[in-house]
Design a protein around this motif. Structure first.
Motif, PDB file in Angstrom:
ATOM      1  N   ASP A 100      30.091  60.603  23.292  1.00  0.00           N
ATOM      2  CA  ASP A 100      29.001  60.362  24.243  1.00  0.00           C
ATOM      3  C   ASP A 100      29.509  59.563  25.438  1.00  0.00           C
ATOM      4  N   PHE A 101      30.323  58.564  25.174  1.00  0.00           N
ATOM      5  CA  PHE A 101      30.876  57.740  26.242  1.00  0.00           C
ATOM      6  C   PHE A 101      31.746  58.582  27.177  1.00  0.00           C
ATOM      7  N   ALA A 102      32.554  59.454  26.599  1.00  0.00           N
ATOM      8  CA  ALA A 102      33.412  60.326  27.414  1.00  0.00           C
ATOM      9  C   ALA A 102      32.566  61.272  28.268  1.00  0.00           C
ATOM     10  N   ASN A 103      31.488  61.799  27.700  1.00  0.00           N
ATOM     11  CA  ASN A 103      30.602  62.685  28.459  1.00  0.00           C
ATOM     12  C   ASN A 103      29.939  61.940  29.614  1.00  0.00           C
ATOM     13  N   LEU A 104      29.482  60.722  29.371  1.00  0.00           N
ATOM     14  CA  LEU A 104      28.857  59.940  30.441  1.00  0.00           C
ATOM     15  C   LEU A 104      29.862  59.571  31.524  1.00  0.00           C
ATOM     16  N   THR A 105      31.088  59.299  31.137  1.00  0.00           N
ATOM     17  CA  THR A 105      32.134  59.002  32.115  1.00  0.00           C
ATOM     18  C   THR A 105      32.386  60.210  33.001  1.00  0.00           C
ATOM     19  N   ARG A 106      32.407  61.386  32.402  1.00  0.00           N
ATOM     20  CA  ARG A 106      32.615  62.626  33.162  1.00  0.00           C
ATOM     21  C   ARG A 106      31.452  62.872  34.134  1.00  0.00           C
ATOM     22  N   VAL A 107      30.228  62.644  33.672  1.00  0.00           N
ATOM     23  CA  VAL A 107      29.059  62.801  34.537  1.00  0.00           C
ATOM     24  C   VAL A 107      29.142  61.833  35.710  1.00  0.00           C
ATOM     25  N   THR A 131      29.870  60.792  41.386  1.00  0.00           N
ATOM     26  CA  THR A 131      30.586  60.025  42.405  1.00  0.00           C
ATOM     27  C   THR A 131      31.242  60.961  43.401  1.00  0.00           C
ATOM     28  N   ASN A 132      31.877  61.992  42.906  1.00  0.00           N
ATOM     29  CA  ASN A 132      32.534  62.962  43.777  1.00  0.00           C
ATOM     30  C   ASN A 132      31.539  63.726  44.636  1.00  0.00           C
ATOM     31  N   SER A 133      30.355  64.012  44.084  1.00  0.00           N
ATOM     32  CA  SER A 133      29.376  64.768  44.850  1.00  0.00           C
ATOM     33  C   SER A 133      28.741  63.934  45.949  1.00  0.00           C
ATOM     34  N   THR A 134      28.637  62.631  45.748  1.00  0.00           N
ATOM     35  CA  THR A 134      28.037  61.781  46.794  1.00  0.00           C
ATOM     36  C   THR A 134      29.047  61.409  47.862  1.00  0.00           C
TER      37      THR A 134
END
Length: 58
Positions: free
Chosen positions: A40-47, A52-55
């Motif tokens: 779950d932590f890895a998934n949230l980090t990816r999100v 961040t990249n999209s903004t």
């Protein structure tokens, strides 16, 4: 369309507790109760990275 965003879970998975993460203090109880895992932590980090990249493009 919104159906594909709906989480799919079994009754057993909804009542699971425990975690493979180790944190300090009372937060460990929250992590265990909510069955928050390193996956779950890895998934949230990816999100976070995707957001961040999209903004950055604005």
């Amino acid at each position: 369309m919104l159906d594909r965003f709906r989480p799919r879970a079994s009754a057993e998975s909804l009542i699971e507790t425990g975690s493979d993460l180790k944190v300090e203090g009372r937060f460990q109880e929250t992590v265990n109760y909510n069955h928050f895992t390193s996956e779950d932590f890895a998934n949230l980090t990816r999100v976070k990275e995707l957001l961040t990249n999209s903004t950055d493009e604005w």
